[in-house]
Design a protein around this motif. Structure first.
Motif, PDB file in Angstrom:
ATOM      1  N   TYR A 121       0.827  -1.211   0.000  1.00 26.54           N
ATOM      2  CA  TYR A 121       0.000   0.000   0.000  1.00 26.54           C
ATOM      3  C   TYR A 121       0.861   1.261   0.000  1.00 26.54           C
ATOM      4  N   ASP A 122       0.276   2.359  -0.490  1.00 24.39           N
ATOM      5  CA  ASP A 122       0.816   3.681  -0.233  1.00 24.39           C
ATOM      6  C   ASP A 122       0.655   3.942   1.271  1.00 24.39           C
ATOM      7  N   THR A 123       1.750   4.305   1.936  1.00 24.45           N
ATOM      8  CA  THR A 123       1.735   4.430   3.399  1.00 24.45           C
ATOM      9  C   THR A 123       0.685   5.426   3.879  1.00 24.45           C
ATOM     10  N   GLU A 124       0.552   6.533   3.166  1.00 21.53           N
ATOM     11  CA  GLU A 124      -0.423   7.554   3.565  1.00 21.53           C
ATOM     12  C   GLU A 124      -1.850   7.022   3.458  1.00 21.53           C
ATOM     13  N   VAL A 125      -2.130   6.296   2.400  1.00 22.03           N
ATOM     14  CA  VAL A 125      -3.462   5.702   2.215  1.00 22.03           C
ATOM     15  C   VAL A 125      -3.755   4.707   3.332  1.00 22.03           C
ATOM     16  N   LEU A 126      -2.759   3.865   3.640  1.00 23.68           N
ATOM     17  CA  LEU A 126      -2.934   2.852   4.686  1.00 23.68           C
ATOM     18  C   LEU A 126      -3.238   3.502   6.029  1.00 23.68           C
ATOM     19  N   ARG A 127      -2.447   4.503   6.399  1.00 26.67           N
ATOM     20  CA  ARG A 127      -2.597   5.105   7.727  1.00 26.67           C
ATOM     21  C   ARG A 127      -3.835   5.979   7.831  1.00 26.67           C
ATOM     22  N   ASN A 128      -4.342   6.449   6.688  1.00 21.36           N
ATOM     23  CA  ASN A 128      -5.606   7.178   6.708  1.00 21.36           C
ATOM     24  C   ASN A 128      -6.789   6.246   6.958  1.00 21.36           C
ATOM     25  N   GLN A 129      -6.637   4.978   6.595  1.00 21.06           N
ATOM     26  CA  GLN A 129      -7.723   4.007   6.765  1.00 21.06           C
ATOM     27  C   GLN A 129      -7.553   3.128   7.997  1.00 21.06           C
ATOM     28  N   VAL A 130      -6.371   3.180   8.607  1.00 18.11           N
ATOM     29  CA  VAL A 130      -6.130   2.466   9.868  1.00 18.11           C
ATOM     30  C   VAL A 130      -5.859   3.520  10.927  1.00 18.11           C
ATOM     31  N   SER A 131      -6.882   3.847  11.685  1.00 18.26           N
ATOM     32  CA  SER A 131      -6.787   4.930  12.658  1.00 18.26           C
ATOM     33  C   SER A 131      -6.378   4.362  14.018  1.00 18.26           C
ATOM     34  N   VAL A 132      -5.336   4.961  14.597  1.00 23.03           N
ATOM     35  CA  VAL A 132      -4.778   4.434  15.854  1.00 23.03           C
ATOM     36  C   VAL A 132      -4.842   5.490  16.950  1.00 23.03           C
ATOM     37  N   VAL A 133      -5.369   5.092  18.093  1.00 30.12           N
ATOM     38  CA  VAL A 133      -5.281   5.926  19.292  1.00 30.12           C
ATOM     39  C   VAL A 133      -4.273   5.234  20.193  1.00 30.12           C
ATOM     40  N   LEU A 134      -3.067   5.804  20.269  1.00 32.41           N
ATOM     41  CA  LEU A 134      -1.954   5.144  20.948  1.00 32.41           C
ATOM     42  C   LEU A 134      -2.065   5.256  22.469  1.00 32.41           C
ATOM     43  N   GLN A 135      -1.205   4.474  23.142  1.00 33.56           N
ATOM     44  CA  GLN A 135      -1.160   4.524  24.606  1.00 33.56           C
ATOM     45  C   GLN A 135      -0.847   5.939  25.099  1.00 33.56           C
ATOM     46  N   LYS A 136       0.145   6.558  24.463  1.00 41.55           N
ATOM     47  CA  LYS A 136       0.555   7.906  24.862  1.00 41.55           C
ATOM     48  C   LYS A 136      -0.205   8.905  24.003  1.00 41.55           C
ATOM     49  N   ASN A 137      -1.224   9.507  24.572  1.00 38.38           N
ATOM     50  CA  ASN A 137      -2.062  10.447  23.831  1.00 38.38           C
ATOM     51  C   ASN A 137      -1.399  11.817  23.760  1.00 38.38           C
ATOM     52  N   THR A 138      -1.399  12.389  22.583  1.00 35.78           N
ATOM     53  CA  THR A 138      -0.751  13.683  22.377  1.00 35.78           C
ATOM     54  C   THR A 138      -1.734  14.678  21.779  1.00 35.78           C
ATOM     55  N   LEU A 139      -1.837  15.844  22.416  1.00 37.30           N
ATOM     56  CA  LEU A 139      -2.608  16.958  21.861  1.00 37.30           C
ATOM     57  C   LEU A 139      -1.637  18.102  21.583  1.00 37.30           C
ATOM     58  N   PHE A 140      -2.008  18.971  20.662  1.00 33.74           N
ATOM     59  CA  PHE A 140      -1.132  20.061  20.263  1.00 33.74           C
ATOM     60  C   PHE A 140      -1.751  21.400  20.660  1.00 33.74           C
ATOM     61  N   SER A 141      -0.908  22.396  20.828  1.00 31.65           N
ATOM     62  CA  SER A 141      -1.416  23.717  21.192  1.00 31.65           C
ATOM     63  C   SER A 141      -2.310  24.246  20.084  1.00 31.65           C
ATOM     64  N   GLY A 142      -3.442  24.812  20.471  1.00 33.02           N
ATOM     65  CA  GLY A 142      -4.449  25.278  19.519  1.00 33.02           C
ATOM     66  C   GLY A 142      -5.829  25.014  20.089  1.00 33.02           C
ATOM     67  N   SER A 143      -6.861  25.280  19.311  1.00 27.20           N
ATOM     68  CA  SER A 143      -8.225  25.055  19.796  1.00 27.20           C
ATOM     69  C   SER A 143      -8.568  23.563  19.765  1.00 27.20           C
ATOM     70  N   ILE A 144      -9.667  23.207  20.423  1.00 27.20           N
ATOM     71  CA  ILE A 144     -10.137  21.820  20.390  1.00 27.20           C
ATOM     72  C   ILE A 144     -10.439  21.404  18.957  1.00 27.20           C
ATOM     73  N   LEU A 145     -11.070  22.296  18.200  1.00 26.13           N
ATOM     74  CA  LEU A 145     -11.380  21.992  16.795  1.00 26.13           C
ATOM     75  C   LEU A 145     -10.111  21.755  15.979  1.00 26.13           C
ATOM     76  N   ASP A 146      -9.054  22.542  16.244  1.00 22.58           N
ATOM     77  CA  ASP A 146      -7.781  22.344  15.540  1.00 22.58           C
ATOM     78  C   ASP A 146      -7.245  20.942  15.791  1.00 22.58           C
ATOM     79  N   ASN A 147      -7.335  20.497  17.038  1.00 18.34           N
ATOM     80  CA  ASN A 147      -6.843  19.163  17.394  1.00 18.34           C
ATOM     81  C   ASN A 147      -7.699  18.065  16.774  1.00 18.34           C
TER      82      ASN A 147
END
Length: 579
Positions: A400-426
Motif C-alpha cells: 500500500y501507499d503508506t499515507e493511504v494505509l494510515r488514513n484508513q487504519v486509525s490508531v489511538v496510541l497509549q501515549k495520547n498527544t494533543l497540540f497547542s491550539g483550539s479543540i477543533l484544531d486538534n
C-alpha cells in the motif's frame, strides 16, 4: 561535506558573488602598500608634490573601493550562510518526517534536536567565515608573498620558513581537536536528553522530591562536557603563541636584513616600508587562517552529524506502484515474526497467525510485555515484520501507499498527544476538512462533548501544549474523537480508555457499535470489562497467541484469561464499575 553544500540552493549566487567581491577587496588592499612606496620614493624623497597628490588620490579611491567591495561581500556572506542554515533545517526536518520509528530510535530525539540547533549553528558560522575569511586570507597571503618576492626575493625566504612552521603546528592541532569535538557533540546529545527528560517529567520529579538527584545527574553531564571543551580549547590556545613566534621572527628578520640592504643600496626606504606592510598583511592572513582552522575543526564534527541525518533513508518505503485503495477492514497475520532489533534473536512477536473479519470487534488482552502494542503497530505499518506478512483488506501492508494505509487504519496510541491550539484544531488532525457538526458528532461518540461544553469557548477553547490543561481521561476521549473523524476501515484503541471510568468506557463502545458498525475495531485493554463484549478476544503471552475466542469460551478454557477475570471481577479490581 558535499551533502551539506548541496543545500545551498538559490544561495549559490550570493556565495560566488561574495568570493568575487572579496577577491577585488584583497586586490585593492594589496596594491595600496605598493602605491605608498611610489609616494615615498618618487614623491617625498624626490620633492615631487604632483606625484604625491596624484598617487594620494589614487590611494583614497582604492580605499573607498575596498570598503564598498568588503561591505557588499559581507552582506552576501551573511545571506548565503543564513540561507544554508535555513535550508539545512528544512532538509533535516523534511527527512525526519519520512523516518520510521526505528530510524528515530537510531538517532534519539535529543540527538536530532542538537543536530538541528547547535550543529547547524556551527556550520552556519563556519560557512560565513569560510566564504569571507577563508577566501580573503589565502588570497591576501599569496598576493602579499608575491609582492614580497617582487620587492626582495632574499627576504621572502624568511616568510616561507614562518609559513611552514605555522602550517605544521596548525595541522597537528586540527587533527587532535577534531577527535575531541566529535566527543563534545555526543555529550551535547546526553545533556539535551537529561534536560528533556527532566522538564517533561517535572511533575513526577517534584512529586517524589527528586530535584537534588536530577541536579546531580545534570551536573555530571555538564561537567563531562566542560572537561572535554577545556581540553579542546586548551589545545587550540597553542595557535596564538605559535602565531606570535612567527610574527616576531619575521619582524626581526626584516628589520635587521632590510636595514643592511638599505645601507648597501640594494633596497629603497619606500620598498622597506611597503615590505613591512606586506609582512604584517601576510602574518595577519596566517592568523585569520588559524581562526578558520579552529572553526572548521568544530564544524567538521557537526557536518558529519548533519550528513548522517540527511543521508539516512527511511526503513519503510512505498513500493514503486503502490495500491491506493483499501477494500475492507479485514486483518490477517500470516505466521508473523517481529523484533525491534533485526537479527538480535529476541522476538517481540513469534509465529502470529491471526485472522480478523471486516467489521469485527476484537479485544486484545495480556500481561505487560506480552506484545499487544507491537501487534497493532504492524497493522498501520509503523514497523515492518521480519518474517511472514500482515494483510489489510487481503493485501500485504507493504504494497500500500503508506499515507493511504494510515488514513484508513486509525490508531489511538497509549501515549495520547494533543497540540497547542483550539479543540477543533486538534480534532481536525483526523480530517482537516471536517465541518464543526462532524467534530461534535465524533465527540459525542467518544463521550467528550460533556466536558467540552463546560469549557469556556466550548469547541473553540484553547488546548495548551501537550494537553496540559485537560485531564488524562479528557485527553483520551479527544484523541478517540480525532481518530473517528478519519472514518477509518480499522480503528485501533491501544489501551486508550484506561483513564476513563467503566461507565464512560461502556458508553464509548456502545457508540462505536451504532456509529461505525462496518469498521473493524481492535481494542487493547487491561480491564476485562473493556473487552468482554467484543466478538472475539485475543490473549497474548510473551509475544505469542495463547488463545483467540469469545469471552464465554475463554472463561471455560483459558487459564490466563480466567486468572485476569478472577483478579478483576471477584477481587473488586474495577471500583468504579456501576452496580
Amino acid at each position: 561535506m558535499r551533502k551539506v553544500l548541496q543545500q545551498l540552493g538559490k544561495y549559490k549566487r550570493s556565495t560566488f558573488l561574495c568570493i568575487s567581491l572579496t577577491t577585488l577587496e584583497v586586490i585593492m588592499e594589496i596594491l595600496m602598500p605598493f602605491v605608498t612606496s611610489i609616494i615615498i620614493d618618487r614623491g617625498l624623497e624626490a620633492g615631487n608634490l604632483p606625484v604625491v597628490y596624484r598617487y594620494g588620490a589614487l590611494m583614497v579611491l582604492m580605499a573607498f573601493l575596498s570598503l564598498v567591495f568588503g561591505a557588499t561581500a559581507g552582506k552576501n556572506a551573511a545571506s548565503a550562510a543564513s540561507g544554508l542554515s535555513a535550508n539545512l533545517r528544512e532538509a533535516i526536518y523534511a527527512n525526519i518526517q519520512t523516518f520510521s520509528f526505528s530510524n528515530i530510535d537510531k538517532f534519539s530525539v535529543p540527538g536530532l534536536v542538537t543536530r538541528m540547533t547547535t550543529d547547524i549553528t556551527n556550520v552556519q558560522n563556519a560557512f560565513m567565515m569560510i566564504v569571507r575569511v577563508a577566501v580573503r586570507a589565502p588570497l591576501n597571503l599569496i598576493f602579499s608573498f608575491v609582492m614580497c618576492l617582487i620587492i626582495s626575493p632574499r627576504l621572502s625566504v624568511m616568510f616561507l620558513i614562518a609559513v611552514i612552521f605555522l602550517v605544521a603546528v596548525i595541522g597537528i592541532i586540527m587533527v587532535v581537536t577534531l577527535k575531541i569535538f566529535r566527543q563534545v557533540f555526543r555529550k551535547y546529545d546526553d545533556l539535551n536528553a537529561s534536560v528533556q527528560e527532566n522538564v517533561t517529567a517535572i511533575r513526577v520529579v517534584k512529586a517524589f522530591v527528586r530535584e537534588e538527584h536530577e541536579n546531580i545527574k545534570f551536573s555530571k553531564a555538564s561537567k563531562t562536557l566542560y572537561d572535554l571543551s577545556v581540553k579542546a580549547e586548551g589545545l587550540l590556545a597553542f595557535n596564538n603563541p605559535a602565531m606570535m613566534v612567527a610574527v616576531y621572527f619575521c619582524i626581526i628578520s626584516v628589520s635587521w636584513l632590510g636595514a643592511k640592504f638599505i645601507v648597501g643600496g640594494s633596497m629603497t626606504t619606500g620598498e622597506l616600508t611597503s615590505l613591512f606592510s606586506y609582512v604584517m598583511s601576510l602574518l595577519m592572513s596566517l592568523m585569520m587562517l588559524s581562526m578558520v582552522v579552529v572553526m572548521i575543526s568544530m564544524s567538521l564534527a557537526s557536518i558529519r552529524r548533519i550528513s548522517e541525518v540527511l543521508s539516512e533513508e527511511a526503513d519503510l518505503k512505498d513500493p514503486e506502484n503502490p495500491i491506493e485503495e483499501i477494500t475492507d477492514g479485514r486483518v490477517d497475520f500470516n505466521h508473523v515474526n517481529f523484533s525491534y532489533k533485526h537479527g538480535s534473536g529476541k522476538n517481540a512477536l513469534s509465529d502470529i497467525d491471526l485472522h480478523i473479519k471486516s467489521g469485527e470487534t476484537v479485544g486484545v488482552i495480556g500481561g505487560t510485555g506480552a506484545g499487544k502494542s507491537s501487534l497493532v503497530n504492524l497493522i498501520c505499518r509503523l514497523y515492518d515484520v521480519d518474517e511472514g506478512s500482515v494483510c489489510v483488506g487481503g493485501v500485504d501492508v507493504r504494497r500500500y501507499d503508506t499515507e493511504v494505509l494510515r488514513n484508513q487504519v486509525s490508531v489511538v496510541l497509549q501515549k495520547n498527544t494533543l497540540f497547542s491550539g483550539s479543540i477543533l484544531d486538534n480534532l481536525r488532525w483526523g480530517n482537516p476538512d471536517a465541518a464543526e457538526e462532524e467534530c461534535i458528532e465524533a465527540c459525542k461518540a467518544a463521550c467528550a462533548d460533556e466536558f467540552i461544553e463546560k469549557m469556556p469557548g466550548g469547541y473553540h477553547a484553547r488546548i495548551e501544549r501537550g494537553g496540559a490543561n485537560v485531564s488524562g481521561g479528557q485527553k483520551q476521549r479527544l484523541c478517540i474523537a480525532r481518530a473517528l473523524l478519519k472514518k477509518p476501515k480499522i480503528l485501533i484503541l491501544d489501551d486508550s480508555t484506561s483513564a476513563v471510568d467503566t461507565a464512560t468506557d461502556a458508553s464509548i463502545r456502545a457508540a462505536f457499535r451504532t456509529m461505525i458498525p462496518g469498521t473493524t475495531k481492535i481494542i487493547i485493554a487491561q480491564r476485562i470489562s473493556s473487552v468482554q463484549s467484543a466478538d472475539r478476544i485475543l490473549v497474548l503471552d510473551d509475544g505469542k497467541v495463547d488463545a483467540f475466542d469469545t469471552h464465554e469460551n475463554l472463561l471455560k478454557s483459558n487459564a490466563i484469561y480466567q486468572e485476569i477475570y478472577t483478579s478483576q471481577m471477584e477481587g473488586g479490581g474495577d471500583f468504579d464499575q456501576p452496580a
